[in-house]
Write a protein that holds these residues in place. Structure first.
Motif, mmCIF file in Angstrom:
data_model
loop_
_atom_site.group_PDB
_atom_site.id
_atom_site.type_symbol
_atom_site.label_atom_id
_atom_site.label_comp_id
_atom_site.label_asym_id
_atom_site.label_seq_id
_atom_site.Cartn_x
_atom_site.Cartn_y
_atom_site.Cartn_z
ATOM 1 N N THR A 120 -16.743 -7.026 -7.227
ATOM 2 C CA THR A 120 -16.077 -5.741 -7.055
ATOM 3 C C THR A 120 -15.166 -5.438 -8.237
ATOM 4 N N SER A 121 -14.663 -4.213 -8.254
ATOM 5 C CA SER A 121 -13.783 -3.777 -9.345
ATOM 6 C C SER A 121 -12.397 -4.383 -9.244
ATOM 7 N N THR A 122 -12.021 -4.898 -8.065
ATOM 8 C CA THR A 122 -10.662 -5.423 -7.861
ATOM 9 C C THR A 122 -10.746 -6.784 -7.171
ATOM 10 N N PRO A 123 -11.116 -7.850 -7.890
ATOM 11 C CA PRO A 123 -11.344 -9.155 -7.250
ATOM 12 C C PRO A 123 -10.175 -9.661 -6.418
ATOM 13 N N ALA A 124 -8.944 -9.469 -6.869
ATOM 14 C CA ALA A 124 -7.796 -10.006 -6.142
ATOM 15 C C ALA A 124 -7.584 -9.341 -4.797
ATOM 16 N N SER A 125 -8.302 -8.245 -4.537
ATOM 17 C CA SER A 125 -8.170 -7.567 -3.248
ATOM 18 C C SER A 125 -9.240 -7.989 -2.252
ATOM 19 N N GLY A 126 -10.309 -8.698 -2.705
ATOM 20 C CA GLY A 126 -11.368 -8.943 -1.740
ATOM 21 C C GLY A 126 -12.426 -9.961 -2.078
ATOM 22 N N GLU A 127 -12.207 -10.868 -3.035
ATOM 23 C CA GLU A 127 -13.292 -11.750 -3.439
ATOM 24 C C GLU A 127 -13.046 -13.232 -3.147
ATOM 25 N N HIS A 152 0.811 -1.225 0.000
ATOM 26 C CA HIS A 152 0.000 0.000 0.000
ATOM 27 C C HIS A 152 0.843 1.273 0.000
ATOM 28 N N VAL A 153 2.018 1.214 -0.583
ATOM 29 C CA VAL A 153 2.861 2.404 -0.669
ATOM 30 C C VAL A 153 3.474 2.549 -2.058
ATOM 31 N N SER A 154 2.806 2.025 -3.059
ATOM 32 C CA SER A 154 3.305 2.143 -4.433
ATOM 33 C C SER A 154 3.075 3.523 -5.011
ATOM 34 N N GLY A 155 2.193 4.314 -4.389
ATOM 35 C CA GLY A 155 1.779 5.600 -4.947
ATOM 36 C C GLY A 155 0.437 5.534 -5.638
ATOM 37 N N LEU A 156 -0.108 4.329 -5.829
ATOM 38 C CA LEU A 156 -1.446 4.192 -6.407
ATOM 39 C C LEU A 156 -2.501 4.550 -5.366
ATOM 40 N N PRO A 157 -3.589 5.180 -5.791
ATOM 41 C CA PRO A 157 -4.629 5.583 -4.834
ATOM 42 C C PRO A 157 -5.564 4.430 -4.492
ATOM 43 N N THR A 158 -6.506 4.719 -3.594
ATOM 44 C CA THR A 158 -7.507 3.734 -3.211
ATOM 45 C C THR A 158 -8.619 3.689 -4.246
ATOM 46 N N MET A 159 -9.438 2.616 -4.192
ATOM 47 C CA MET A 159 -10.556 2.470 -5.130
ATOM 48 C C MET A 159 -11.484 1.378 -4.621
ATOM 49 N N PHE A 160 -12.787 1.534 -4.877
ATOM 50 C CA PHE A 160 -13.747 0.467 -4.615
ATOM 51 C C PHE A 160 -14.991 0.712 -5.459
ATOM 52 N N GLU A 161 -15.534 -0.366 -6.017
ATOM 53 C CA GLU A 161 -16.848 -0.318 -6.644
ATOM 54 C C GLU A 161 -17.444 -1.717 -6.636
ATOM 55 N N GLY A 162 -18.733 -1.811 -6.296
ATOM 56 C CA GLY A 162 -19.439 -3.073 -6.338
ATOM 57 C C GLY A 162 -20.408 -3.114 -7.503
ATOM 58 N N TYR A 163 -20.561 -4.309 -8.094
ATOM 59 C CA TYR A 163 -21.458 -4.501 -9.228
ATOM 60 C C TYR A 163 -22.436 -5.615 -8.887
ATOM 61 N N ASP A 164 -23.749 -5.332 -8.948
ATOM 62 C CA ASP A 164 -24.714 -6.409 -8.760
ATOM 63 C C ASP A 164 -24.785 -7.250 -10.031
ATOM 64 N N ARG A 165 -25.628 -8.275 -10.013
ATOM 65 C CA ARG A 165 -25.657 -9.213 -11.136
ATOM 66 C C ARG A 165 -25.980 -8.519 -12.457
ATOM 67 N N ASP A 166 -26.868 -7.517 -12.432
ATOM 68 C CA ASP A 166 -27.235 -6.821 -13.654
ATOM 69 C C ASP A 166 -26.121 -5.913 -14.162
ATOM 70 N N GLU A 167 -25.197 -5.541 -13.277
ATOM 71 C CA GLU A 167 -24.119 -4.634 -13.654
ATOM 72 C C GLU A 167 -22.803 -5.362 -13.937
ATOM 73 N N ALA A 168 -22.801 -6.678 -13.790
ATOM 74 C CA ALA A 168 -21.544 -7.432 -13.873
ATOM 75 C C ALA A 168 -20.807 -7.166 -15.176
#
Length: 502
Positions: A250-257, A143-159
Motif C-alpha cells: 500500500t501507499s502507507t505501510p505504517a498504517s496497515g502492513e 485522525h484529527v491533524s487536518g490531513l485527509p484520507t488516502m489509500f492505494e494498493g500496488y501489485d508486484r508489477d507496480e511496486a
C-alpha cells in the motif's frame, strides 16, 4: 470442505481446551464460557462460502483462554489457518505504529504535543488551509491533524511506483482542515509518524517496530511486510467470491502492513491491559500505556480517538478500547474491556469478513459481560440529508492542489439538492449524493485531475468534503477508482474556495 473443517476442529481443540503452543503463556480453563456456539458460527460461515480463513483468540485475566484457527490461510498452497498464522492486520497496524512512537516519547526523544514538522524535517506538512505547525504528533495518531484520507494498493508489477514515506508526505501532506477541528480517518498521518520515527533513529520503520515492539513483547509470529522471506507463511487474501487477490503493498505501510497471528495479537492486547507477562520486556510503563489510550477527539456518539486507538463506553461507564481493520482481502477486529481484563480478536482473509468479526466478538464478549454493546466504529458524525445554509450556498472559486496538480475549481451550490463542480476548463458536472456530516458538506461528482497519480490510475470519481472556515470553504476531493473489495485507489486533493468578487 468437510475434510478441512474436521481437520480444523481436531487440530486446534487442545488450545480450546486449555493448551498453548507458547511455553510463556499460562492458559486457564477455569470460569470460562463455552465457545462452542461461536465455533459453530465460524464453521458455518466457511461451509457456506462466507469465509475463507479465520483465526480467533480470547484473553482473560492475563492469559489466553481460547485460540483457534479455521479454514484456509492459503488454499492454493494447502496452508490451513491456525492461531499462529500471520494475517495481514490492515489498520490494526496503527496501534503498533503508535506504540513504537510512544517508546520514543518515553525515552524523551519526542514530545507528542510538539508540532510534527519539528521532526519531519524536509518532509514537512504543508498548511494550504491552516497553520501547519498546529498539526502535532498526537493529532497525527488520532485522525484529527487536518490531513485527509488516502489509500492505494500496488501489485508486484507496480511496486516500483510506490512512493517512499518522505516523498509521499511531500506530495500529499497538505492540511485539508484546521488541526483538531475535524475527524477524518487518515492513513497519511501514520505515514508521517513513520517518517518522524525514521528521522529520529536513522532506521527503516519496519526494522524499528520489530526492535522496539515485536521482539521485546515476544511476538514471534509478527512481522512488517518488508520481511519478504516470511510472506509465504502468512495468510493469502481473498475477495468476497473467494477468489485469491494477488499480493499487494500500500501507499502507507505504517498504517496497515503488519502481519500478526491471533496468538500474538492476544499478547499485544494483554500488554495494553497492563498485564506484566513473564519473559516479556516492559517496553512501556503504565503511565505511557495510559497516554496511548487517552482520548484526543470525542465524536458526537461519545466514541473518541486516542493515539492509535478508538475508545467508547458501556452503559455502566466501563471503557471499551478497540480497533478494526479492513482493505482488499482483509477484515480484522480487536476489542478490549480493560475493567474485565478481557479481549477478543478475530482475523480473516476476506474483504467481506467484517460482519463475521463483529458477530464473533459480540458473542464472546457478551458471554462474559451481559451489558456488552459494540461501539460505533468512528468518531465522526453520522450523515444526514444536506440542507443548504447561507455559509454554503452560491458560487465559489478556488484552487485544487497536491501531487504537482494546481487546478482552478468552480463550485455552485444552488439548493439543498442541486450543485455542480467544475475542474480546470472542463464543463461543470452535477454533484450527487449530497449529505451533511456534522458541519461538513459531502457529495460525489466526476472529473479528471491533472496529476500523475490520478492520470495513471484513471481515478475520476470525485468524493467531496468541505467545511465552512472563516468565510471560505476548505476541504478535499478524493479521486477514486477501482473495487474496494479487490483493488482500489483514493487520492486526496486539497481545495480552498472563496466567493468570487462581484
Amino acid at each position: 470442505m468437510r475434510t478441512l473443517l474436521s481437520v480444523s476442529a481436531g487440530s486446534f481443540l487442545p488450545a480450546f481446551e486449555g493448551g498453548s503452543n507458547d511455553p510463556n503463556t499460562s492458559v486457564s480453563a477455569h470460569e470460562r464460557p463455552n465457545f462452542e456456539s461461536v465455533r459453530s458460527l465460524i464453521f458455518q460461515a466457511i461451509a457456506h462460502g462466507k469465509a475463507t480463513g479465520v483465526a480467533v483468540a480470547v484473553a482473560h485475566g492475563g492469559s489466553i483462554v481460547w485460540e483457534e484457527g479455521f479454514g484456509w490461510a492459503n488454499r492454493e498452497a494447502g496452508l490451513k489457518a491456525t492461531a499462529r498464522t500471520p494475517f495481514t492486520l490492515a489498520s490494526i497496524t496503527k496501534p503498533f505504529t503508535a506504540t513504537t512512537l510512544m517508546t520514543m516519547a518515553a525515552e524523551g526523544k519526542l514530545l507528542l504535543d510538539d508540532a510534527a514538522n519539528k521532526y519531519l524535517m524536509k518532509s514537512g506538512i504543508q498548511g494550504a488551509n491552516e497553520n501547519a505547525d498546529a498539526a502535532t504528533v498526537r493529532l497525527l495518531g488520532a485522525h484529527v491533524s487536518g490531513l485527509p484520507t488516502m489509500f492505494e494498493g500496488y501489485d508486484r508489477d507496480e511496486a516500483k511506483l510506490a512512493l517512499g514515506p518522505g516523498e509521499l508526505i511531500r506530495n500529499y501532506g497538505r492540511l485539508a482542515y484546521s488541526p483538531g477541528s475535524c475527524y477524518e480517518y487518515s492513513n497519511i498521518g501514520f505515514a508521517a509518524l513513520a517518517v518522524i520515527a525514521s528521522n529520529l533513529t536513522g532506521m527503516d520503520f519496519g526494522t524499528l517496530m520489530t526492535q522496539r515492539v515485536l521482539k521485546p513483547l515476544g511476538l514471534r509470529d509478527s512481522f512488517f511486510d518488508s520481511s519478504v522471506a516470511r510472506l509465504s507463511a502468512g495468510a493469502a487474501r481473498y475477495d468476497p467470491s473467494d477468489n485469491p487477490i494477488p499480493y499487494y503493498t500500500t501507499s502507507t505501510p505504517a498504517s496497515g502492513e503488519l502481519y500478526a497471528s491471533a496468538h500474538d495479537l492476544a499478547h499485544f492486547a494483554m500488554f495494553n491491559m497492563k498485564n506484566h507477562l513473564p519473559r516479556r520486556a516492559p517496553i512501556l510503563d503504565d503511565r505511557w500505556i495510559d497516554e496511548l489510550h487517552k482520548p484526543v477527539f470525542v465524536g458526537p456518539s461519545g466514541v473518541a480517538t486516542t493515539f492509535g486507538w478508538f475508545t467508547g463506553h458501556l452503559e455502566s461507564g466501563a471503557s471499551v478500547l478497540f480497533k478494526n481493520g479492513g482493505q482488499p482481502g482483509v477484515a480484522t477486529s480487536l476489542y478490549m474491556l480493560p475493567s474485565e481484563n478481557l479481549a477478543c480478536m478475530v482475523l480473516t482473509n476476506r474483504s467481506d469478513g467484517r460482519e463475521l468479526c463483529s458477530e464473533v466478538c459480540n458473542q464472546v464478549l457478551a458471554s462474559y459481560s451481559p451489558e456488552w454493546r459494540q461501539p460505533e466504529e468512528t468518531a465522526g458524525p453520522s450523515s444526514a440529508a444536506f440542507v443548504v445554509t447561507p455559509s454554503f450556498s452560491g458560487r465559489w472559486m478556488g484552487t485544487l492542489v497536491n501531487d504537482d496538480a494546481k487546478m482552478p475549481v468552480r463550485l455552485n451550490i444552488e439548493s439543498s439538492d442541486s450543485a455542480t463542480l467544475a475542474l480546470g476548463d472542463k464543463p461543470a458536472e452535477r454533484i450527487t449524493g449530497m449529505q451533511s456530516e456534522g458541519v461538513a458538506f459531502t457529495g460525489v461528482s466526476t472529473g479528471g485531475i491533472d496529476s500523475a497519480d490520478a492520470l495513471r490510475t484513471g481515478a475520476k470519481t470525485l468524493k467531496i468534503k468541505l467545511i465552512s472556515h472563516e468565510g471560505k470553504l476548505v476541504g478535499r476531493i478524493l479521486a477514486t477508482a477501482g473495487n474496494p473489495d479487490v483493488k482500489n485507489v483514493m487520492l486526496p486533493y486539497v481545495i480552498t474556495l472563496q466567493r468570487p468578487s462581484e
